[in-house]
Design a protein around this motif. Structure first.
Motif, PDB file in Angstrom:
ATOM      1  N   ARG A 155       0.861  -1.214   0.000  1.00  0.00           N
ATOM      2  CA  ARG A 155       0.000   0.000   0.000  1.00  0.00           C
ATOM      3  C   ARG A 155       0.884   1.246   0.000  1.00  0.00           C
ATOM      4  O   ARG A 155       0.674   2.188   0.774  1.00  0.00           O
ATOM      5  CB  ARG A 155      -0.938   0.014   1.227  1.00  0.00           C
ATOM      6  N   ASN A 156       1.850   1.239  -0.881  1.00  0.00           N
ATOM      7  CA  ASN A 156       2.827   2.320  -0.884  1.00  0.00           C
ATOM      8  C   ASN A 156       3.130   2.701  -2.330  1.00  0.00           C
ATOM      9  O   ASN A 156       3.689   1.899  -3.082  1.00  0.00           O
ATOM     10  CB  ASN A 156       4.105   1.824  -0.188  1.00  0.00           C
ATOM     11  N   PRO A 157       2.775   3.934  -2.738  1.00  0.00           N
ATOM     12  CA  PRO A 157       2.968   4.315  -4.142  1.00  0.00           C
ATOM     13  C   PRO A 157       4.433   4.502  -4.526  1.00  0.00           C
ATOM     14  O   PRO A 157       4.739   4.687  -5.694  1.00  0.00           O
ATOM     15  CB  PRO A 157       2.205   5.641  -4.255  1.00  0.00           C
ATOM     16  N   ARG A 216      -2.443   4.157 -13.054  1.00  0.00           N
ATOM     17  CA  ARG A 216      -3.410   3.929 -11.974  1.00  0.00           C
ATOM     18  C   ARG A 216      -4.730   4.697 -12.156  1.00  0.00           C
ATOM     19  O   ARG A 216      -5.810   4.099 -12.021  1.00  0.00           O
ATOM     20  CB  ARG A 216      -2.760   4.260 -10.624  1.00  0.00           C
ATOM     21  N   TYR A 233      -7.965   3.126 -10.046  1.00  0.00           N
ATOM     22  CA  TYR A 233      -7.166   2.919  -8.822  1.00  0.00           C
ATOM     23  C   TYR A 233      -7.329   1.513  -8.247  1.00  0.00           C
ATOM     24  O   TYR A 233      -7.099   1.288  -7.076  1.00  0.00           O
ATOM     25  CB  TYR A 233      -7.509   3.966  -7.752  1.00  0.00           C
ATOM     26  N   ARG A 246      -1.838  11.094  -3.149  1.00  0.00           N
ATOM     27  CA  ARG A 246      -1.471   9.736  -3.573  1.00  0.00           C
ATOM     28  C   ARG A 246      -1.020   9.763  -5.016  1.00  0.00           C
ATOM     29  O   ARG A 246      -1.783   9.992  -5.888  1.00  0.00           O
ATOM     30  CB  ARG A 246      -2.667   8.795  -3.452  1.00  0.00           C
ATOM     31  N   HIS A 302      -6.253   2.865   1.265  1.00  0.00           N
ATOM     32  CA  HIS A 302      -4.960   3.228   0.693  1.00  0.00           C
ATOM     33  C   HIS A 302      -5.013   3.784  -0.725  1.00  0.00           C
ATOM     34  O   HIS A 302      -4.036   4.340  -1.193  1.00  0.00           O
ATOM     35  CB  HIS A 302      -4.024   2.035   0.771  1.00  0.00           C
ATOM     36  N   TRP A 303      -6.126   3.603  -1.428  1.00  0.00           N
ATOM     37  CA  TRP A 303      -6.188   4.134  -2.797  1.00  0.00           C
ATOM     38  C   TRP A 303      -7.517   4.855  -2.977  1.00  0.00           C
ATOM     39  O   TRP A 303      -8.518   4.472  -2.378  1.00  0.00           O
ATOM     40  CB  TRP A 303      -6.051   3.003  -3.829  1.00  0.00           C
ATOM     41  N   PRO A 304      -7.569   5.872  -3.830  1.00  0.00           N
ATOM     42  CA  PRO A 304      -8.821   6.640  -3.982  1.00  0.00           C
ATOM     43  C   PRO A 304      -9.862   5.959  -4.877  1.00  0.00           C
ATOM     44  O   PRO A 304     -10.276   6.501  -5.886  1.00  0.00           O
ATOM     45  CB  PRO A 304      -8.321   7.961  -4.604  1.00  0.00           C
ATOM     46  N   VAL A 305     -10.258   4.732  -4.501  1.00  0.00           N
ATOM     47  CA  VAL A 305     -11.303   4.035  -5.257  1.00  0.00           C
ATOM     48  C   VAL A 305     -12.658   4.681  -4.959  1.00  0.00           C
ATOM     49  O   VAL A 305     -12.792   5.447  -4.001  1.00  0.00           O
ATOM     50  CB  VAL A 305     -11.367   2.532  -4.891  1.00  0.00           C
TER      51      VAL A 305
END
Lengths: 344, 260
Positions: free
Chosen positions: A95-97, A280, A285, A344, B92-95
């Protein structure tokens, strides 16, 4: 009800867009691969020149196309796909871009594994020894990384673990370089540091491809868990995923794919960072959807960059690892800046 | 609605390193009423719900779910049966909201299955329940804390589990949404599901829970109806506070007033 209808309409158009993206990337990879076969530095500039050689000297044409250009093209394609895919899996898993094989020390450790095998002369015993050295190096690095920073909430903690692993790999590779018994040996070691597709033969590809293939299967097998991991490890485990097994598959997948790739072509940095990041937003995403997109995107980027280094007019051919580092580093700075601002 | 679930916990101890977070806890929990788990910070509430969700190794004792040891359940069967809402609200992601809620259907879908009509119906019900239908296409990273809390609860409910273990589902919510979420959870419990909620608000525990389990230093200090458990002596012992109880008919508000 209206909301539901609108939402399902938006959803299906999103699915179509994502399908088009994957199809477009696949076409791009094929087109770039064909162009890559017809681009060279040594006086063979285009299709017409190449066909002229075919007419005059079929044997030279065969050697040029099958033994020089084809391995280079296929290595660029497969190594690019490997780096894009492993970047996407590592980013989803951690969980790390900012996660990718180079930044996390996996690539440098693979190079170190190959250098150790070379330095101690094991490579003379079996041609497979060098790629397997790369696999072992990556496996040690990725396991250490998950142990050091796998559960860290702050993305930068993990990057620090990568910095430590990179420093260790660089120190030991420098030691090998320092103690290299001959200028030839030193040059070989430098190859792994700089990264290049030049002078690679079909034999190199044949050795690396099965190992990369094993890695791809393992990496793709994590796809479903990566979506659940968006919610964190506890929630993903409560949705029925065995996270220990997923991590083992990711470690082994990276080890086989990145280890074999780096042992064959040297360290090529930042592809695994740039490709998933750029793609992404186009796949909503979703970490699982990012895997095939990054696989194709990595292949396309690597083919394009390798065509680029052949077309850029420098006295000596620019090494592809040098080019990706020059382009990737500012991108990394940009991502760091965005992350520090909470994005992000 | 579906059938309930029955947890039977005997002599359960769970430790982190050398210290025990739960110390020989025994209790039984099943559907039919909302169960509140309360206690001060570090009392073992989160450890207990995580152990019930099968997320922690047990040092001693046993947990049975529907008379079968929890460790004998397959992970996919357990995931269908038990829904767990973590205290963490990091996504953790902008879903989109809908995509995130649809993750709750993972245990019901094969690896290559898309979202079926049945899945979509469950997702829609969960979105309605949490009052987030209007924001279903928004990215979760653009939501307020309260909206995100409801989205994460909807994710658990989309799986339509027989047991819901919710760790602080209403912290950070405004009073209106606190009441709305707890009314919904109470209705779920009333329909036969087993619902355990970790709460810090004593008034909400008194108002909504049919049963309250008070944890203190890893042990069950009291277990019973809110009227029997939330009494001044117990609150003084466990929280070290003096609480003011305001009653009007059957309604009771418990206000922490001063430290002892």
């Amino acid at each position: 009800m209206n909301n539901t209808v609108t939402a399902s309409g938006e959803k299906s158009s999103r699915e179509v867009r994502q399908g088009l993206l994957l199809g477009g990337l696949a076409v791009l990879v094929i087109v770039l691969a064909i162009i890559s076969l017809f681009v060279g530095r040594l006086g063979i500039g285009g299709v017409a020149d190449l066909l002229a050689v075919q007419g005059q000297d079929p044997e030279t044409f065969r050697i040029l196309l099958i033994e020089v250009r084809l391995p280079r093209t296929l290595l660029a394609l497969t190594v690019g796909a490997t780096l894009g895919l492993s970047g996407a899996v590592l980013q989803g898993l951690l969980r790390n871009p900012l996660a990718e094989p180079f930044i996390l020390g996996a690539s440098s450790s693979a190079a170190l594994g190959a250098v150790i095998v070379f330095y101690f002369g094991v490579a003379g015993g079996s041609a497979l020894a060098t790629p397997l050295g790369g696999v072992a190096g990556t496996m040690v690095a990725t396991s250490a990384l998950l142990f050091l920073g796998g559960r860290a909430q702050d993305p930068l903690t993990l990057i620090l673990a990568g910095v430590a692993l990179n420093a260790l790999a660089a120190a030991l590779t420098s030691l090998a370089l320092n103690l290299a018994p001959s200028p030839y040996a030193a040059l070989e070691i430098v190859f792994w540091i700089l990264g290049s597709f030049a002078d690679r033969s079909l034999d190199h590809l044949v050795l690396a491809l099965p190992l990369m293939g094993i890695g791809w299967v393992l990496l793709f097998s994590t796809w479903r868990a990566l979506d659940a991991l968006s919610l964190g490890e506890d929630a993903a485990a409560s949705l029925g995923f065995n996270l220990a097994a997923i991590k083992v598959r990711a470690i082994l997948g990276c080890a086989f794919a990145v280890g074999a790739a780096v042992a064959t072509t040297g360290v090529i940095s930042f592809v695994g960072l740039v490709v998933p990041h750029v793609l992404r937003p186009f796949i909503g995403y979703r970490p699982s959807r990012l895997l095939p997109a990054s696989f194709l995107g990595g292949a396309a980027l690597m083919l394009a960059a390798d065509i680029g280094v052949r077309l850029i007019d420098t006295q000596l051919e620019l090494k592809i690892g040098v080019l990706t580092a020059l382009i990737g580093t500012p991108f990394f700075f940009h991502l760091l800046y965005v992350l520090r601002r909470g994005g992000r | 609605m579906t059938g309930g679930a029955h947890f039977e916990i005997k002599d359960l101890s769970v430790g982190y390193g050398d210290s025990l977070a739960l110390d020989r806890v025994s209790l039984s929990a099943k559907g039919g009423g909302l169960i509140g788990l309360i206690g001060p910070n570090g009392a073992g509430k989160t450890t207990l719900v995580k152990a019930m969700a099968g997320l922690l190794p047990v040092s001693h004792g046993s947990i049975h779910l529907d008379s079968v040891p929890l460790t004998s359940w397959t992970q996919s069967a357990k995931a269908k049966k038990v829904g767990y809402l973590s205290q963490s609200r990091t996504v953790h992601w902008p879903v989109t909201v809908e995509r995130l809620v649809s993750l709750g259907r993972i245990p019901h879908r094969g690896p290559w299955d898309g979202v079926s009509d049945c899945d979509q119906d469950a997702i829609n019900r969960a979105l309605d329940f949490a009052d987030i239908d209007s924001i279903r296409m928004r990215a979760v990273t653009t939501l307020s804390g309260g909206e995100l809390a409801r989205v994460l609860l909807a994710r658990v409910l989309a799986g339509e589990p027989d047991a819901v273990l919710a760790d602080e589902p209403v912290s950070g919510l405004d009073p209106g949404h606190r009441l709305q979420v707890l009314e919904g959870l109470k209705a779920l419990a009333g329909s036969g599901r087993m619902v355990v909620v970790v709460l810090h608000d004593l008034t909400l525990a008194s108002r909504f829970c049919d049963r309250v389990i008070l944890l203190h230093e890893g042990r069950v200090e009291a277990d019973g109806t809110p009227e029997a458990v939330l009494v001044p002596d117990a609150l003084a012992k466990v929280y070290g506070i003096e609480a003011v109880t305001v009653s009007e008919g059957p309604q009771r508000a418990i206000l922490p007033w001063s430290n002892i």
